[in-house]
Design a protein around this motif. Sequence first.
Motif, PDB file in Angstrom:
ATOM      1  N   TRP A  85      55.551  70.344  56.039  1.00 13.28           N
ATOM      2  CA  TRP A  85      56.200  70.931  54.905  1.00 13.28           C
ATOM      3  C   TRP A  85      55.846  72.443  55.091  1.00 13.28           C
ATOM      4  O   TRP A  85      55.613  73.266  55.952  1.00 13.28           O
ATOM      5  CB  TRP A  85      54.507  70.167  53.581  1.00 13.28           C
ATOM      6  CG  TRP A  85      53.233  70.647  54.089  1.00 13.28           C
ATOM      7  CD1 TRP A  85      52.408  71.676  53.308  1.00 13.28           C
ATOM      8  CD2 TRP A  85      52.483  69.754  54.720  1.00 13.28           C
ATOM      9  NE1 TRP A  85      51.293  71.388  53.340  1.00 13.28           N
ATOM     10  CE2 TRP A  85      51.590  70.802  54.643  1.00 13.28           C
ATOM     11  CE3 TRP A  85      52.202  69.538  55.636  1.00 13.28           C
ATOM     12  CZ2 TRP A  85      50.451  70.370  55.035  1.00 13.28           C
ATOM     13  CZ3 TRP A  85      50.852  68.377  56.475  1.00 13.28           C
ATOM     14  CH2 TRP A  85      49.755  68.681  55.736  1.00 13.28           C
ATOM     15  N   ARG A  96      58.242  73.362  47.330  1.00 11.92           N
ATOM     16  CA  ARG A  96      56.705  72.516  47.842  1.00 11.92           C
ATOM     17  C   ARG A  96      56.194  72.226  48.496  1.00 11.92           C
ATOM     18  O   ARG A  96      55.334  71.456  47.255  1.00 11.92           O
ATOM     19  CB  ARG A  96      56.984  74.264  47.883  1.00 11.92           C
ATOM     20  CG  ARG A  96      56.233  74.243  46.308  1.00 11.92           C
ATOM     21  CD  ARG A  96      55.730  75.878  46.429  1.00 11.92           C
ATOM     22  NE  ARG A  96      55.358  75.919  44.413  1.00 11.92           N
ATOM     23  CZ  ARG A  96      54.806  77.258  44.468  1.00 11.92           C
ATOM     24  NH1 ARG A  96      54.391  77.913  44.849  1.00 11.92           N
ATOM     25  NH2 ARG A  96      53.540  77.424  43.468  1.00 11.92           N
ATOM     26  N   SER A 103      56.010  69.357  49.676  1.00  9.24           N
ATOM     27  CA  SER A 103      56.335  67.923  49.875  1.00  9.24           C
ATOM     28  C   SER A 103      56.588  67.814  51.618  1.00  9.24           C
ATOM     29  O   SER A 103      57.706  68.403  52.365  1.00  9.24           O
ATOM     30  CB  SER A 103      57.183  68.064  49.434  1.00  9.24           C
ATOM     31  OG  SER A 103      58.541  68.399  49.707  1.00  9.24           O
ATOM     32  N   GLY A 104      55.907  66.882  52.151  1.00  5.36           N
ATOM     33  CA  GLY A 104      55.925  66.464  53.004  1.00  5.36           C
ATOM     34  C   GLY A 104      57.842  65.710  53.145  1.00  5.36           C
ATOM     35  O   GLY A 104      58.866  64.981  52.255  1.00  5.36           O
ATOM     36  N   HIS A 105      58.686  65.885  54.724  1.00  7.57           N
ATOM     37  CA  HIS A 105      59.604  66.032  54.982  1.00  7.57           C
ATOM     38  C   HIS A 105      60.191  66.180  56.410  1.00  7.57           C
ATOM     39  O   HIS A 105      59.430  66.572  56.730  1.00  7.57           O
ATOM     40  CB  HIS A 105      60.991  66.998  54.035  1.00  7.57           C
ATOM     41  CG  HIS A 105      61.004  68.081  54.483  1.00  7.57           C
ATOM     42  ND1 HIS A 105      59.426  69.108  53.904  1.00  7.57           N
ATOM     43  CD2 HIS A 105      61.680  68.841  55.161  1.00  7.57           C
ATOM     44  CE1 HIS A 105      59.584  70.347  53.819  1.00  7.57           C
ATOM     45  NE2 HIS A 105      61.021  70.904  54.658  1.00  7.57           N
ATOM     46  N   ASN A 144      55.665  76.609  58.027  1.00 10.37           N
ATOM     47  CA  ASN A 144      55.039  75.750  58.075  1.00 10.37           C
ATOM     48  C   ASN A 144      54.542  75.081  58.456  1.00 10.37           C
ATOM     49  O   ASN A 144      53.628  75.252  59.345  1.00 10.37           O
ATOM     50  CB  ASN A 144      56.937  74.984  58.213  1.00 10.37           C
ATOM     51  CG  ASN A 144      57.221  74.849  59.690  1.00 10.37           C
ATOM     52  OD1 ASN A 144      58.046  74.558  60.077  1.00 10.37           O
ATOM     53  ND2 ASN A 144      55.745  74.703  60.553  1.00 10.37           N
TER      54      ASN A 144
END
Length: 362
Positions: A249, A290, A292-294, A317
């Motif tokens: 993230w 921003r 948010s895990g992805h 990051n």
Amino acid sequence: MTLLLLVHAAVADKYTEAFSKVPWQEFPGGRFKASTNATLSASTIAGALFQLKPGGLRELHWHDVAEWAVVIDGACMGTATDESKLHPSDTWNFTAGDLWYFPANVPHSIVGLGPSGCTYVTGYNAPDFNELTSFSASSWLATVPLATLAQALGISTAAAQRILDGNAGGKPSFIPQGSLRQMLAQAPSLPVQFPKLIHRYPLLQNTHEVVNADGSYVNMADVTRFPVATDMSGAIVRIAPGGMRQLHWHLNFDEWQFVINGTLEVGVFTEPGQSAGGVLQPGDLGFAPRGSGHYLRNIGQQMAHVVLIFNAGLFTNVDVGNFLGTVPPAYVAASLNITDAAAREIDYSLGGFAPAQLPPSQ
């Protein structure tokens, strides 16, 4: 392959858009299509895809948002004019992999070059911006009274009337078709002064910051390399078949994704216990806010390439390996409800990419 979605499809659609299926808007000099938060509703970044014919001109224009762009095919010539009474002009030729950045309200234009014109992707640091609403030479001068226009340009009223007649109604030309031969012949005669900060960056000349053994990489350009781009940054990511852009993230900015080629599984962690995801094909879009895990995982059989655009000048990051690997395994074990031994089996060294998993041995 079935992708497990833990949220309703309508929520997933907030974070992905089948942009490849959006119809083009045609103009004499090329075509264009746009994405805003009207169609990618979670996004704080708008974007567009342009294809210019040789001599097709994205007309002289400006807008109250910054523009970050990357050429993905062909060649074009871009010109930006910085504020000065001396009219300094920053003109460059752009080819595949080159970037440009224009700060808000800096006037600029793009012309497609031979033999095949140019295809480029743009991003803007506003969610609802559409290039069709840009201020332009054609739409502005069409609104100026005849005598005022003649006086401003130092021409006769007859000449000014021809400008008004050619742009009746103030509808922008947007992508008119010009004579590439004349444009190239006249360009050297323009008053040119080297600006303080150039607006072009040759991304393909970068040394990749993250290179995996399987050939995956992140090719990044942020303000440390491209000083004029103070409010936006971006990258081209290559992901090997079966490989994955690691779970991660960003602390202070959002990520907008455009798939150049390949088939990718995407996931966005939206709130406790919920994730949104889907599959992106070439030409499709994804978005991760921003914090948010992805991730992006290549589920196809070829190398996948993705354009990433961020609404901040400096790239940072947090990868899952950094997140979990900087505390004692006992912390991880307690947090994930696993044994200490299981926590020690996790490979915390996996940084920007996780390689494809080998099938279990028989």
